[in-house]
Design a protein around this motif. Structure first.
Motif, short mmCIF file in Angstrom:
data_model
loop_
_atom_site.label_atom_id
_atom_site.label_comp_id
_atom_site.label_asym_id
_atom_site.label_seq_id
_atom_site.Cartn_x
_atom_site.Cartn_y
_atom_site.Cartn_z
N ARG A 305 0.81 -1.21 0.00
CA ARG A 305 0.00 0.00 0.00
C ARG A 305 0.85 1.27 0.00
N LEU A 306 1.94 1.22 -0.74
CA LEU A 306 2.78 2.39 -0.92
C LEU A 306 2.26 3.21 -2.08
N GLU A 307 2.70 4.47 -2.16
CA GLU A 307 2.20 5.36 -3.21
C GLU A 307 2.92 5.16 -4.54
N LYS A 308 4.21 4.83 -4.47
CA LYS A 308 4.98 4.84 -5.72
C LYS A 308 6.18 3.90 -5.63
N LEU A 309 6.69 3.59 -6.81
CA LEU A 309 7.95 2.88 -6.95
C LEU A 309 8.96 3.86 -7.52
N SER A 310 10.06 4.04 -6.82
CA SER A 310 11.13 4.90 -7.32
C SER A 310 12.19 4.04 -7.99
N LEU A 311 12.60 4.47 -9.18
CA LEU A 311 13.70 3.79 -9.86
C LEU A 311 15.03 4.45 -9.50
N LEU A 312 14.96 5.37 -8.53
CA LEU A 312 16.12 6.06 -7.98
C LEU A 312 16.89 6.79 -9.08
N ARG A 313 18.14 7.12 -8.84
CA ARG A 313 18.85 8.02 -9.74
C ARG A 313 19.08 7.42 -11.12
N GLY A 314 18.94 8.29 -12.13
CA GLY A 314 19.19 7.85 -13.50
C GLY A 314 17.93 7.84 -14.33
N ALA A 315 17.99 8.44 -15.51
CA ALA A 315 16.83 8.48 -16.41
C ALA A 315 17.14 7.73 -17.70
N GLU A 316 17.67 6.53 -17.56
CA GLU A 316 18.05 5.74 -18.72
C GLU A 316 16.82 5.36 -19.56
N PRO A 317 16.99 5.23 -20.87
CA PRO A 317 15.87 4.91 -21.75
C PRO A 317 15.13 3.63 -21.37
N HIS A 318 15.86 2.61 -20.89
CA HIS A 318 15.18 1.35 -20.56
C HIS A 318 14.24 1.51 -19.37
N LYS A 319 14.42 2.59 -18.58
CA LYS A 319 13.48 2.89 -17.51
C LYS A 319 12.33 3.74 -18.03
N ALA A 320 12.66 4.75 -18.81
CA ALA A 320 11.66 5.73 -19.25
C ALA A 320 10.61 5.11 -20.17
N LYS A 321 10.96 4.05 -20.90
CA LYS A 321 10.01 3.50 -21.88
C LYS A 321 8.76 2.93 -21.23
N TRP A 322 8.82 2.68 -19.90
CA TRP A 322 7.66 2.13 -19.20
C TRP A 322 6.73 3.22 -18.67
N GLY A 323 6.99 4.46 -19.04
CA GLY A 323 6.11 5.55 -18.63
C GLY A 323 6.46 6.17 -17.30
N ALA A 324 7.65 5.91 -16.81
CA ALA A 324 8.06 6.50 -15.53
C ALA A 324 8.23 8.00 -15.68
N ARG A 325 7.92 8.73 -14.62
CA ARG A 325 7.99 10.20 -14.63
C ARG A 325 9.23 10.67 -13.90
N ALA A 326 9.95 11.59 -14.51
CA ALA A 326 11.19 12.09 -13.93
C ALA A 326 10.91 13.24 -12.97
N ILE A 327 11.53 13.18 -11.81
CA ILE A 327 11.48 14.27 -10.83
C ILE A 327 12.91 14.52 -10.37
N GLY A 328 13.32 15.77 -10.42
CA GLY A 328 14.70 16.10 -10.12
C GLY A 328 14.97 16.33 -8.64
N ASN A 329 16.06 15.76 -8.15
CA ASN A 329 16.57 16.15 -6.84
C ASN A 329 17.18 17.54 -6.93
N ARG A 330 17.46 18.14 -5.78
CA ARG A 330 18.09 19.45 -5.74
C ARG A 330 19.34 19.39 -4.87
N ARG A 331 20.36 20.10 -5.30
CA ARG A 331 21.58 20.23 -4.50
C ARG A 331 21.47 21.50 -3.67
N MET A 332 21.59 21.35 -2.36
CA MET A 332 21.43 22.47 -1.44
C MET A 332 22.75 22.75 -0.75
N ILE A 333 23.21 23.99 -0.89
CA ILE A 333 24.49 24.42 -0.33
C ILE A 333 24.24 25.55 0.66
N PHE A 334 24.88 25.46 1.82
CA PHE A 334 24.70 26.42 2.91
C PHE A 334 26.06 27.05 3.22
#
Length: 370
Positions: A305-334
């Motif tokens: 009963r989880l909301e989503k499956l994350s394929l974690l880092r990387g937007a390789e074509p073999h992942k994207a062809k299944w309709g996965a949606r890309a969401i970018g992480n952010r680098r935060m510097i202080f």
């Protein structure tokens, strides 16, 4: 630990690895009270990573307590880079999400107090978290940081809703969906036997997974760290505890008595994340091995009963062809001292150079594949 009183509670800094190791019960309790925590912030993952990857870094785990209760934990280490004294998150390099733990009931106030405690901590110039996912607790700290701060792009991660793969193909178009369904039919015909590894079975099972992973990538570029003894030691130690607490799953796939694939998945509050898998080269001649692992991962995430499956880092074509949606992480510097500006400028320049190189190589790789 050196305690100092702040408005709203007490802060301390853990510099002794054995003291941090002894914090497991209260760190795990805080983990459960932080809505944005992921297994990469778990005590099991962090202490194992430090044992095998801490190296010459100096441990600097910042803690905030309300009376005797731990309400914030910032798992940090101090390193040197480009002439700067840098605070970086434990798990650096192997963690797809880097974050801090803040008790959700007091998140905003704790972020301000943590910021004050960090600025009062001597011996550092800049703090760099390279992989903050959207909604991370770190966002609150970044928003209220009283000094200079920078926000840059991090890695791209792909997500799919936690629904059976067969139910998601309709959105891909008739031709694409038909081709992918034929691939799933081949997997079903293989009559795979699926086994969930128990904590006691992890050492042997992780060795098998990494052996299959190496075979899978034989003759192709591979992350050499995945072949190292310390990587195996880290995954074995952390996975044993994570599986015991329900924060990870290690799955084996067999055809008859033959082990043909294995998959290691991390489990957060609302997602499952496919971290690493390996497949026998023979299996790759029979079916789409990524589709097999993806299908199983989505079924497991749906069953939990989880909301989503994350394929974690990387937007390789073999992942994207299944309709996965890309969401970018952010680098935060202080920033804390004047050196932080130079550090941030160098990071930005490296990101730009990497993006430019990728754009130049993309047409060549596309031409080579045509």
């Amino acid at each position: 630990m050196t305690p100092s009183l702040l408005v709203g509670g007490q802060s301390s800094v853990v510099t002794d690895p054995s003291a941090f190791a002894a914090m497991k019960p209260e760190w795990d309790d805080l983990y459960e009270r932080c809505a944005t925590s992921t297994p990469f912030q778990s005590h099991a993952w962090l202490t194992s990573w430090w044992q095998w990857y801490g190296g010459r870094s100096r441990l600097r785990v910042l803690l905030l307590r309300d009376q005797d209760r731990l309400v914030a934990g910032l798992p940090l280490m101090r390193t040197r880079r480009w002439g700067c004294r840098v605070l970086s998150p434990l798990g650096l390099g192997l963690s797809d999400y880097t974050d801090v733990l803040l008790d959700e009931a007091h998140r905003d106030g704790l972020a301000r107090t943590a910021g004050e405690a960090l600025l009062a901590l001597p011996g550092w110039d800049v703090m760099d978290f390279p992989e903050a996912q959207p909604g991370a607790a770190l966002e609150t700290l970044h928003a209220c940081w009283p000094g200079r701060r920078w926000l840059m792009e991090g890695s791209s991660c792909l997500y799919m809703p936690a629904l059976p793969l067969e139910d998601q193909l309709a959105a891909l178009g008739t031709r694409t969906a038909g081709k992918l369904r034929r691939g799933l039919y081949k997997i079903d015909k293989l009559d795979l036997q699926v086994h969930a590894v128990t904590p006691e079975q992890v050492p042997a099972a992780m060795e098998d997974l990494l052996r299959l992973h190496a075979l899978q990538w034989a003759g192709r570029p591979i992350n050499k760290e995945h072949l190292s003894p310390r990587f195996q030691a880290h995954l074995t130690r952390s996975a044993t505890e994570l599986i015991a607490t329900g924060r990870a799953a290690l799955t084996e796939f067999r055809v008859g008595e033959r082990l043909v694939a294995a998959d290691f998945c991390l489990i957060g509050a609302d997602f499952a994340g496919g971290y690493l898998y390996g497949a026998d080269p023979w299996l790759r001649t029979q079916v789409d091995t990524f589709a097999m692992v993806l299908q199983h991962g989505l079924r497991q995430a749906h069953a939990r009963r989880l909301e989503k499956l994350s394929l974690l880092r990387g937007a390789e074509p073999h992942k994207a062809k299944w309709g996965a949606r890309a969401i970018g992480n952010r680098r935060m510097i202080f920033g804390r001292t004047h050196r932080a500006g130079l550090y941030a400028a160098l990071v930005r320049a490296r990101i730009h150079a990497a993006r430019t190189l990728k754009e130049r190589l993309h047409p060549l790789s596309a031409k080579a594949g045509s």
